[in-house]
Design an enzyme around this catalytic site. Structure first.
Site, PDB file in Angstrom:
ATOM      1  N   TYR A  32     -10.471  -0.821  -0.443  1.00 38.93           N
ATOM      2  CA  TYR A  32      -9.288  -0.283  -1.129  1.00 38.93           C
ATOM      3  C   TYR A  32      -9.475   1.217  -1.381  1.00 38.93           C
ATOM      4  O   TYR A  32      -8.584   2.022  -1.095  1.00 38.93           O
ATOM      5  CB  TYR A  32      -9.090  -1.054  -2.443  1.00 38.93           C
ATOM      6  CG  TYR A  32      -7.885  -0.630  -3.243  1.00 38.93           C
ATOM      7  CD1 TYR A  32      -6.603  -1.029  -2.881  1.00 38.93           C
ATOM      8  CD2 TYR A  32      -8.034   0.175  -4.376  1.00 38.93           C
ATOM      9  CE1 TYR A  32      -5.497  -0.642  -3.623  1.00 38.93           C
ATOM     10  CE2 TYR A  32      -6.941   0.569  -5.127  1.00 38.93           C
ATOM     11  CZ  TYR A  32      -5.671   0.156  -4.749  1.00 38.93           C
ATOM     12  OH  TYR A  32      -4.586   0.547  -5.485  1.00 38.93           O
ATOM     13  N   GLY A  66      -3.834 -13.025  -5.562  1.00 39.26           N
ATOM     14  CA  GLY A  66      -2.999 -11.847  -5.317  1.00 39.26           C
ATOM     15  C   GLY A  66      -1.591 -12.022  -5.854  1.00 39.26           C
ATOM     16  O   GLY A  66      -0.666 -11.315  -5.445  1.00 39.26           O
ATOM     17  N   LEU A  67      -1.419 -12.971  -6.793  1.00 38.74           N
ATOM     18  CA  LEU A  67      -0.079 -13.228  -7.344  1.00 38.74           C
ATOM     19  C   LEU A  67       0.003 -12.774  -8.806  1.00 38.74           C
ATOM     20  O   LEU A  67       0.914 -13.138  -9.530  1.00 38.74           O
ATOM     21  CB  LEU A  67       0.273 -14.711  -7.200  1.00 38.74           C
ATOM     22  CG  LEU A  67       0.247 -15.219  -5.744  1.00 38.74           C
ATOM     23  CD1 LEU A  67       0.460 -16.729  -5.681  1.00 38.74           C
ATOM     24  CD2 LEU A  67       1.303 -14.505  -4.891  1.00 38.74           C
ATOM     25  N   HIS A  90       0.838  -1.206   0.000  1.00 36.36           N
ATOM     26  CA  HIS A  90       0.000   0.000   0.000  1.00 36.36           C
ATOM     27  C   HIS A  90       0.874   1.259   0.000  1.00 36.36           C
ATOM     28  O   HIS A  90       0.489   2.293   0.546  1.00 36.36           O
ATOM     29  CB  HIS A  90      -0.971   0.014   1.187  1.00 36.36           C
ATOM     30  CG  HIS A  90      -2.114  -0.961   1.010  1.00 36.36           C
ATOM     31  ND1 HIS A  90      -3.210  -0.682   0.241  1.00 36.36           N
ATOM     32  CD2 HIS A  90      -2.287  -2.229   1.466  1.00 36.36           C
ATOM     33  CE1 HIS A  90      -4.039  -1.719   0.257  1.00 36.36           C
ATOM     34  NE2 HIS A  90      -3.494  -2.683   0.981  1.00 36.36           N
ATOM     35  N   GLY A 147      -6.510 -15.142  -8.939  1.00 36.81           N
ATOM     36  CA  GLY A 147      -7.149 -14.413  -7.846  1.00 36.81           C
ATOM     37  C   GLY A 147      -6.522 -14.646  -6.483  1.00 36.81           C
ATOM     38  O   GLY A 147      -7.154 -14.425  -5.459  1.00 36.81           O
ATOM     39  N   ASP A 179       2.249  -4.599 -10.724  1.00 34.43           N
ATOM     40  CA  ASP A 179       2.230  -5.982 -11.198  1.00 34.43           C
ATOM     41  C   ASP A 179       2.918  -6.125 -12.555  1.00 34.43           C
ATOM     42  O   ASP A 179       3.709  -7.043 -12.780  1.00 34.43           O
ATOM     43  CB  ASP A 179       0.780  -6.473 -11.358  1.00 34.43           C
ATOM     44  CG  ASP A 179      -0.018  -6.348 -10.080  1.00 34.43           C
ATOM     45  OD1 ASP A 179       0.596  -6.101  -9.032  1.00 34.43           O
ATOM     46  OD2 ASP A 179      -1.251  -6.499 -10.145  1.00 34.43           O
TER      47      ASP A 179
HETATM   48  P1  ADP Z   1      -4.834 -11.935  -9.773  1.00 32.23           P
HETATM   49  O1  ADP Z   1      -4.192 -11.084 -10.810  1.00 32.23           O
HETATM   50  O2  ADP Z   1      -4.479 -11.536  -8.386  1.00 32.23           O
HETATM   51  O3  ADP Z   1      -4.653 -13.393  -9.997  1.00 32.23           O
HETATM   52  P2  ADP Z   1      -7.166 -10.760 -10.934  1.00 32.23           P
HETATM   53  O4  ADP Z   1      -8.587 -10.717 -10.517  1.00 32.23           O
HETATM   54  O5  ADP Z   1      -6.466  -9.489 -11.176  1.00 32.23           O
HETATM   55  O6  ADP Z   1      -6.408 -11.668  -9.871  1.00 32.23           O
HETATM   56  O7  ADP Z   1      -7.048 -11.608 -12.279  1.00 32.23           O
HETATM   57  C1  ADP Z   1      -7.667 -12.851 -12.408  1.00 32.23           C
HETATM   58  C2  ADP Z   1      -8.375 -12.906 -13.766  1.00 32.23           C
HETATM   59  O8  ADP Z   1      -7.395 -13.079 -14.807  1.00 32.23           O
HETATM   60  C3  ADP Z   1      -9.286 -14.113 -13.900  1.00 32.23           C
HETATM   61  O9  ADP Z   1     -10.574 -13.820 -13.401  1.00 32.23           O
HETATM   62  C4  ADP Z   1      -9.311 -14.306 -15.403  1.00 32.23           C
HETATM   63  O10 ADP Z   1     -10.196 -13.390 -16.026  1.00 32.23           O
HETATM   64  C5  ADP Z   1      -7.896 -13.923 -15.817  1.00 32.23           C
HETATM   65  N1  ADP Z   1      -7.019 -15.110 -15.906  1.00 32.23           N
HETATM   66  C6  ADP Z   1      -5.885 -15.345 -15.210  1.00 32.23           C
HETATM   67  N2  ADP Z   1      -5.321 -16.525 -15.576  1.00 32.23           N
HETATM   68  C7  ADP Z   1      -6.114 -17.050 -16.532  1.00 32.23           C
HETATM   69  C8  ADP Z   1      -6.092 -18.253 -17.310  1.00 32.23           C
HETATM   70  N3  ADP Z   1      -5.119 -19.156 -17.146  1.00 32.23           N
HETATM   71  N4  ADP Z   1      -7.086 -18.449 -18.208  1.00 32.23           N
HETATM   72  C9  ADP Z   1      -8.071 -17.547 -18.362  1.00 32.23           C
HETATM   73  N5  ADP Z   1      -8.149 -16.413 -17.666  1.00 32.23           N
HETATM   74  C10 ADP Z   1      -7.201 -16.151 -16.753  1.00 32.23           C
HETATM   75 MG    MG Z   2      -4.467  -8.969 -11.042  1.00 34.76          MG
END
Ligand code: ADP
Ligand code: MG
Length: 425
Positions: free
Chosen positions: A249, A139-140, A44, A137, A197
């Site tokens: 947030y 957070g990585l 943050h 999802g 990121d």
């Molecule tokens: P984080 O970036 O923390 O993992 P986000 O919500 O920012 O979480 O991103 C997750 C989104 O990215 C998923 O809901 C999807 O839309 C997309 N995504 C990530 N990896 C894949 C994948 N292997 N196939 C399809 N969509 C993906």
């Molecule tokens: Mg993300």
């Protein structure tokens, strides 16, 4: 216990290529990859003009891509091979401007849109098959991994030459690509992220963490070679359900803006950590004068987190630049900084949840050198720096603590700082 293994480059390339062939019936022109990221410290701080300190995960997104002779884009992900998305590059536009690319496709096609917005087009249409082992999802940054893999792929096939060769990457070109990937996520996917990121995925290097100044996105490579020092970074995906994240947030950001205004600085990073107590006193006084009695405590605590977190991040970077991690007292200090970061996020910034606190407490009790939540909080992941021989025991202790608390079973991965996005030979 490490139940989230990374795909090797050859496994990822094979997975993406096989999916490409099965879906589109031809061989791809090539395969490109981009990693997820984990932030070691500096949470943050980005929107306050401070430092962040991410590493690239060994977990990556792989895209197999071929150009097309038209402006069509076809996309498929191994997450659901039956869902082949097809759209026209000329139809892609920001949300609210008749551009309604929904779901995961937005992260990929948004990058082509952003490159063209920045004068790097017109680009050809393309087919993409995606294989990723970055947990979604958690957070990585599975989302940035997708964007950055597409960015280096298009950079390569369209001859933009921004990323530079893998053995001699261009940080200037990658900074531009990172900015455009962030624009894609903000405008086309509609997610308000700040750029950390994408900078991490494109600009991190193996064996290093990236000291990223979030005011101007200038960055420095800092040696962080864990395995050489017998250390491991355990990442714990708490799998906690994200609740109320957006509102929280926004509330944190607005408290920071309000505190900066009351203290008459542009950003909280402009405050001198040596003068913290004095500034907090001043803040309280100024808030009271404005009739904000009810908010004094919150504003003081949020500001204390941001200023002290920036100072901790600076200290950790300086430690790594000047000391060896095999030195016991330097290592203990790294652990203390990580622990203090978590405690500040827990008590002053109030962004942890039970799962994050439990993971951190269990890790510390089982012998971790330091442990903290990572990312925005309210769920997501925690990290623990451990001696490699204690990795399993720490993971086991966390799993037991989760079972006892009645939480969902956590997942584990090991994070050795890997290379940033690039092509595969
Ligand atoms: P984080 O970036 O923390 O993992 P986000 O919500 O920012 O979480 O991103 C997750 C989104 O990215 C998923 O809901 C999807 O839309 C997309 N995504 C990530 N990896 C894949 C994948 N292997 N196939 C399809 N969509 C993906
Ligand atoms: Mg993300």
């Amino acid at each position: 216990m490490l139940n989230l293994p990374a795909l090797s480059f050859s496994q990822g390339a094979k997975g993406a290529t096989d999916l490409f062939v099965a879906t589109f019936g031809s061989q791809p022109e090539g395969v490109w990859q981009a990693p997820g990221r984990v932030n070691v410290i500096g949470e943050h701080t980005d929107y306050n003009g401070g430092l962040a300190f991410p590493i690239a995960l060994p977990h990556r997104a792989f895209v197999a891509l071929s150009r097309r002779p038209d402006r069509l884009v076809r996309l498929v992900s191994s997450a659901d091979p039956s869902d082949v998305v097809s759209l026209d590059l000329d139809q892609v536009a920001p949300k609210g401007e008749n551009g309604e690319v929904s779901g995961w496709a937005a992260y990929l096609v948004g990058v082509a849109w952003a490159l063209e917005q920045d004068g790097l087009g017109p680009l050809p249409g393309f087919d993409i098959a995606l294989e990723s082992c970055v947990p979604l999802g958690a957070g990585l940054s599975s989302s940035a991994a997708l964007e950055c893999a597409v960015a280096v792929a298009l950079d390569d096939v369209a001859g933009l030459a921004l990323a530079g060769p893998a053995d001699n990457p261009s940080d200037v070109g990658r900074e531009r690509l990172a900015r455009l990937c962030c624009l894609a996520e903000n405008k086309i996917a509609g997610a308000p992220t700040g750029g950390l990121d994408q900078a991490a995925s494109l600009r991190c290097r193996a064996g290093h963490a990236l000291a990223l100044d979030c005011t101007d996105f200038s960055a420095e490579q800092v040696p962080f070679n864990l395995s050489e020092s017998g250390l491991s970074l355990l990442v714990i995906d708490t799998r906690a359900p994200h609740a109320l994240v957006d509102g929280q947030y926004a509330a944190r950001r607005s408290s920071c803006e309000q505190a900066a205004k009351l203290l008459e600085v542009e950003l909280l990073a402009d405050l001198d950590p040596e003068q913290l107590d004095y500034n907090l006193e001043l803040l309280a006084q100024s808030a009271r004068e404005q009739g904000l009695e009810q908010q004094v405590d919150t504003l003081v605590r949020r500001t204390r987190h941001v200023v002290s977190e920036i100072e901790r991040t600076e200290k950790l970077i300086e430690l790594l630049q000047t000391q060896d991690l095999t030195d016991a007292s330097a290592l203990a200090e790294v652990g203390q900084l990580m622990n203090a970061s978590h405690d500040s996020l827990r008590y002053d910034y109030e962004v942890t949840v039970g799962e994050l606190d439990t993971a951190v407490e269990a890790a510390r009790a089982a012998g971790a050198i330091g442990a903290r939540m990572t990312g925005g909080g309210f769920g997501g992941s925690a990290i623990a720096l451990v001696h490699t021989q204690e990795l399993e025991q720490v993971a086991q202790a966390i799993a037991q603590a989760f079972a006892k608390a009645g939480y969902r079973e956590p997942a584990f991965l090991q994070a050795e700082p890997g290379p940033g996005a690039g092509g595969l030979d």
